[in-house]
Design an enzyme around this catalytic site. Structure first.
Site, PDB file in Angstrom:
ATOM      1  N   THR A 177       0.611   5.618  -1.619  1.00 46.87           N
ATOM      2  CA  THR A 177       0.250   6.760  -0.755  1.00 46.87           C
ATOM      3  C   THR A 177       0.575   8.093  -1.439  1.00 46.87           C
ATOM      4  O   THR A 177      -0.145   9.071  -1.263  1.00 46.87           O
ATOM      5  CB  THR A 177       0.961   6.694   0.621  1.00 46.87           C
ATOM      6  OG1 THR A 177       2.367   6.569   0.405  1.00 46.87           O
ATOM      7  CG2 THR A 177       0.466   5.552   1.462  1.00 46.87           C
TER       8      THR A 177
ATOM      9  N   ASN B 249      11.408   1.888   1.990  1.00 54.14           N
ATOM     10  CA  ASN B 249      10.203   1.972   2.817  1.00 54.14           C
ATOM     11  C   ASN B 249      10.360   3.088   3.844  1.00 54.14           C
ATOM     12  O   ASN B 249      11.476   3.417   4.247  1.00 54.14           O
ATOM     13  CB  ASN B 249       9.995   0.648   3.571  1.00 54.14           C
ATOM     14  CG  ASN B 249       8.546   0.407   3.926  1.00 54.14           C
ATOM     15  OD1 ASN B 249       7.718   0.277   3.032  1.00 54.14           O
ATOM     16  ND2 ASN B 249       8.221   0.385   5.200  1.00 54.14           N
TER      17      ASN B 249
ATOM     18  N   ALA C 216       0.806  -1.220   0.000  1.00 54.81           N
ATOM     19  CA  ALA C 216       0.000   0.000   0.000  1.00 54.81           C
ATOM     20  C   ALA C 216       0.845   1.279   0.000  1.00 54.81           C
ATOM     21  O   ALA C 216       0.417   2.308  -0.524  1.00 54.81           O
ATOM     22  CB  ALA C 216      -0.940  -0.015   1.204  1.00 54.81           C
TER      23      ALA C 216
ATOM     24  N   CYS D 158     -20.701 -11.459 -10.146  1.00 60.37           N
ATOM     25  CA  CYS D 158     -21.874 -11.897  -9.389  1.00 60.37           C
ATOM     26  C   CYS D 158     -21.535 -13.192  -8.649  1.00 60.37           C
ATOM     27  O   CYS D 158     -20.999 -14.125  -9.255  1.00 60.37           O
ATOM     28  CB  CYS D 158     -23.059 -12.128 -10.335  1.00 60.37           C
ATOM     29  SG  CYS D 158     -24.452 -12.918  -9.502  1.00 60.37           S
TER      30      CYS D 158
ATOM     31  N   HIS E  67      -3.758  -9.762  -4.125  1.00 59.94           N
ATOM     32  CA  HIS E  67      -5.032  -9.550  -3.433  1.00 59.94           C
ATOM     33  C   HIS E  67      -6.149  -9.108  -4.370  1.00 59.94           C
ATOM     34  O   HIS E  67      -7.149  -8.546  -3.928  1.00 59.94           O
ATOM     35  CB  HIS E  67      -4.832  -8.551  -2.279  1.00 59.94           C
ATOM     36  CG  HIS E  67      -3.915  -9.077  -1.214  1.00 59.94           C
ATOM     37  ND1 HIS E  67      -3.188  -8.273  -0.370  1.00 59.94           N
ATOM     38  CD2 HIS E  67      -3.601 -10.355  -0.876  1.00 59.94           C
ATOM     39  CE1 HIS E  67      -2.465  -9.042   0.445  1.00 59.94           C
ATOM     40  NE2 HIS E  67      -2.698 -10.297   0.155  1.00 59.94           N
TER      41      HIS E  67
ATOM     42  N   CYS F   2     -24.148 -16.067 -10.408  1.00 62.88           N
ATOM     43  CA  CYS F   2     -24.040 -16.559 -11.791  1.00 62.88           C
ATOM     44  C   CYS F   2     -22.675 -16.281 -12.418  1.00 62.88           C
ATOM     45  O   CYS F   2     -22.399 -16.726 -13.526  1.00 62.88           O
ATOM     46  CB  CYS F   2     -25.149 -15.965 -12.656  1.00 62.88           C
ATOM     47  SG  CYS F   2     -24.901 -14.206 -13.035  1.00 62.88           S
TER      48      CYS F   2
ATOM     49  N   SER G 211       4.633  -3.018   4.933  1.00 59.37           N
ATOM     50  CA  SER G 211       5.056  -3.297   6.307  1.00 59.37           C
ATOM     51  C   SER G 211       5.413  -4.771   6.468  1.00 59.37           C
ATOM     52  O   SER G 211       5.929  -5.172   7.499  1.00 59.37           O
ATOM     53  CB  SER G 211       3.937  -2.921   7.280  1.00 59.37           C
ATOM     54  OG  SER G 211       2.828  -3.770   7.082  1.00 59.37           O
TER      55      SER G 211
ATOM     56  N   GLN H  27       0.598  -6.300  -3.456  1.00 60.33           N
ATOM     57  CA  GLN H  27      -0.528  -6.579  -2.552  1.00 60.33           C
ATOM     58  C   GLN H  27      -1.640  -5.570  -2.802  1.00 60.33           C
ATOM     59  O   GLN H  27      -2.700  -5.653  -2.200  1.00 60.33           O
ATOM     60  CB  GLN H  27      -0.058  -6.458  -1.098  1.00 60.33           C
ATOM     61  CG  GLN H  27       1.037  -7.449  -0.732  1.00 60.33           C
ATOM     62  CD  GLN H  27       1.728  -7.055   0.567  1.00 60.33           C
ATOM     63  OE1 GLN H  27       1.256  -7.360   1.649  1.00 60.33           O
ATOM     64  NE2 GLN H  27       2.844  -6.362   0.468  1.00 60.33           N
TER      65      GLN H  27
ATOM     66  N   ILE I 194       8.972   6.297  -1.463  1.00 61.23           N
ATOM     67  CA  ILE I 194       9.351   5.478  -2.616  1.00 61.23           C
ATOM     68  C   ILE I 194       9.277   6.255  -3.941  1.00 61.23           C
ATOM     69  O   ILE I 194      10.124   6.085  -4.810  1.00 61.23           O
ATOM     70  CB  ILE I 194       8.528   4.169  -2.653  1.00 61.23           C
ATOM     71  CG1 ILE I 194       9.118   3.198  -3.660  1.00 61.23           C
ATOM     72  CG2 ILE I 194       7.057   4.411  -2.908  1.00 61.23           C
ATOM     73  CD1 ILE I 194       8.675   1.764  -3.458  1.00 61.23           C
TER      74      ILE I 194
HETATM   75  P1  NAD Z   1       0.698  -1.385   5.238  1.00 61.81           P
HETATM   76  O1  NAD Z   1      -0.235  -0.244   5.395  1.00 61.81           O
HETATM   77  O2  NAD Z   1       0.685  -2.439   6.268  1.00 61.81           O
HETATM   78  O3  NAD Z   1       2.191  -0.823   5.179  1.00 61.81           O
HETATM   79  C1  NAD Z   1       2.560   0.206   4.335  1.00 61.81           C
HETATM   80  C2  NAD Z   1       4.047   0.473   4.539  1.00 61.81           C
HETATM   81  O4  NAD Z   1       4.456   1.412   3.567  1.00 61.81           O
HETATM   82  C3  NAD Z   1       4.388   1.065   5.909  1.00 61.81           C
HETATM   83  O5  NAD Z   1       5.566   0.457   6.396  1.00 61.81           O
HETATM   84  C4  NAD Z   1       4.609   2.552   5.599  1.00 61.81           C
HETATM   85  O6  NAD Z   1       5.528   3.167   6.473  1.00 61.81           O
HETATM   86  C5  NAD Z   1       5.155   2.477   4.202  1.00 61.81           C
HETATM   87  N1  NAD Z   1       4.913   3.666   3.374  1.00 61.81           N
HETATM   88  C6  NAD Z   1       3.816   4.447   3.329  1.00 61.81           C
HETATM   89  N2  NAD Z   1       3.941   5.407   2.399  1.00 61.81           N
HETATM   90  C7  NAD Z   1       5.183   5.228   1.860  1.00 61.81           C
HETATM   91  C8  NAD Z   1       5.911   5.899   0.845  1.00 61.81           C
HETATM   92  N3  NAD Z   1       5.416   6.965   0.206  1.00 61.81           N
HETATM   93  N4  NAD Z   1       7.154   5.435   0.542  1.00 61.81           N
HETATM   94  C9  NAD Z   1       7.684   4.370   1.191  1.00 61.81           C
HETATM   95  N5  NAD Z   1       7.039   3.711   2.154  1.00 61.81           N
HETATM   96  C10 NAD Z   1       5.794   4.110   2.480  1.00 61.81           C
HETATM   97  O7  NAD Z   1       0.462  -1.972   3.775  1.00 61.81           O
HETATM   98  P2  NAD Z   1       0.780  -3.428   3.185  1.00 61.81           P
HETATM   99  O8  NAD Z   1       2.078  -3.932   3.710  1.00 61.81           O
HETATM  100  O9  NAD Z   1       0.562  -3.352   1.729  1.00 61.81           O
HETATM  101  O10 NAD Z   1      -0.303  -4.409   3.799  1.00 61.81           O
HETATM  102  C11 NAD Z   1      -1.640  -4.045   4.044  1.00 61.81           C
HETATM  103  C12 NAD Z   1      -2.713  -4.526   3.090  1.00 61.81           C
HETATM  104  O11 NAD Z   1      -3.283  -3.321   2.640  1.00 61.81           O
HETATM  105  C13 NAD Z   1      -2.389  -5.239   1.835  1.00 61.81           C
HETATM  106  O12 NAD Z   1      -2.988  -6.478   1.883  1.00 61.81           O
HETATM  107  C14 NAD Z   1      -3.088  -4.424   0.714  1.00 61.81           C
HETATM  108  O13 NAD Z   1      -3.884  -5.278  -0.058  1.00 61.81           O
HETATM  109  C15 NAD Z   1      -3.987  -3.501   1.429  1.00 61.81           C
HETATM  110  N6  NAD Z   1      -4.197  -2.124   0.942  1.00 61.81           N
HETATM  111  C16 NAD Z   1      -4.056  -1.815  -0.369  1.00 61.81           C
HETATM  112  C17 NAD Z   1      -4.229  -0.482  -0.790  1.00 61.81           C
HETATM  113  C18 NAD Z   1      -4.081  -0.178  -2.255  1.00 61.81           C
HETATM  114  O14 NAD Z   1      -4.429  -0.995  -3.096  1.00 61.81           O
HETATM  115  N7  NAD Z   1      -3.534   0.993  -2.600  1.00 61.81           N
HETATM  116  C19 NAD Z   1      -4.510   0.510   0.128  1.00 61.81           C
HETATM  117  C20 NAD Z   1      -4.656   0.154   1.490  1.00 61.81           C
HETATM  118  C21 NAD Z   1      -4.485  -1.168   1.875  1.00 61.81           C
END
Ligand code: NAD
Length: 241
Positions: free
Chosen positions: A31, A216, A27, A132, A124, A135, A194, A106, A234
């Site tokens: 961000t 990260n 995720a 659906c 994911h 069906c 994370s 993910q 990132i």
């Molecule tokens: P997480 O929220 O657990 O961890 C995110 C990590 O990324 C943290 O360690 C954070 O410090 C770091 N981070 C945040 N912004 C950053 C940036 N700009 N640069 C570098 N690092 C950054 O997310 P996860 O590990 O992906 O696990 C959580 C679950 O969240 C996954 O299963 C995912 O499917 C789901 N999810 C997905 C989305 C999406 O599709 N965008 C959004 C929210 C959650």
């Protein structure tokens, strides 16, 4: 900025030598595109809901409280206007240049494909596919986004996003493809995750190569000693590689 320019320089050297690098992300990659993650300071776990996000995004909750699931899902998970950032774009470029073999993500937002990446393993699933439960008929995401309440198929069945909810197994074909790509990779890049969510986080253990780069904000949960760790945003880091 907490990382050193020499770390970015080393990352640059590694990617320039690579022929089949794999990126494993989460995720945090999105961000900087305006989509909140789960565990950052402003992530969804820090916001107040009646239930924690992992409860709402579970199979049991979807089955029992479908309307509440959709309220949360529409408000927090459907970010249809979000655009790829520099990290998504750079990964697509590396694939085109023959340095990167695959993206294993993910995320469910589809931003890697929007940026031009082709070989993407969505562990994911994706908000962009919906079907659906009765069906099997497929529906575009707009069918979910536009309506209110529980979206229903013409046959009366409930429409469900093709997203792997907590308690649900990962798609075996996606899993196999991701494992193969990681096993054959000559460089593993891990970013914006994370590494708390399993089984996804365990996939990086299949890597057999010598070099792992982690980008990260803050150290991930898994023990990653011996890796090149760049503690930064990132999109910013990738823009400079
Ligand atoms: P997480 O929220 O657990 O961890 C995110 C990590 O990324 C943290 O360690 C954070 O410090 C770091 N981070 C945040 N912004 C950053 C940036 N700009 N640069 C570098 N690092 C950054 O997310 P996860 O590990 O992906 O696990 C959580 C679950 O969240 C996954 O299963 C995912 O499917 C789901 N999810 C997905 C989305 C999406 O599709 N965008 C959004 C929210 C959650």
């Amino acid at each position: 900025m907490q990382y050193r320019e020499s770390d970015v320089e080393n990352f640059r050297k590694l990617i320039n030598r690579a022929k089949r690098a794999v990126f494993f992300g989460g995720a945090g990659v999105s961000t900087e595109s305006g989509i909140p993650d789960f565990r950052s300071q402003d992530g969804l776990y820090k916001q107040k809901y009646k239930y924690p996000p992992e409860t709402i995004l579970s199979h049991t909750f979807f089955a029992k409280h479908t309307e509440e699931f959709y309220e949360f899902y529409r408000a927090k998970m459907l970010c249809l206007d979000a655009q790829p950032n520099a990290a998504h774009r750079k990964l697509a470029q590396w694939e085109q240049e023959g340095k990167l073999a695959a993206v294993v993500t993910q995320n469910i937002d589809g931003l890697h494909q929007k940026a031009g990446s082709r070989n993407v393993f969505e562990l994911h699933g994706s908000i962009w596919r919906n079907y659906c439960t009765q069906c099997g008929m497929g529906y575009p995401v707009q069918r979910i986004a536009k309506g209110a309440g529980v979206p229903r198929c013409a046959c009366g069945g409930i429409i469900k996003p093709d997203v792997v909810l907590y308690e649900e197994p990962l798609d075996q074909r996606v899993l196999d493809g991701a494992v193969k790509a990681i096993r054959e990779a000559d460089l593993l890049i891990v970013g914006g995750t994370s590494l708390n969510v399993y089984p996804a986080a365990s996939l990086i253990d299949f890597f057999r190569g010598d070099n792992i780069v982690v980008i990260n904000r803050g150290a991930p949960a898994k023990d990653m000693r011996g890796v090149l760790f760049i503690d930064g945003k990132i999109g910013e880091v990738f823009a400079g590689v």
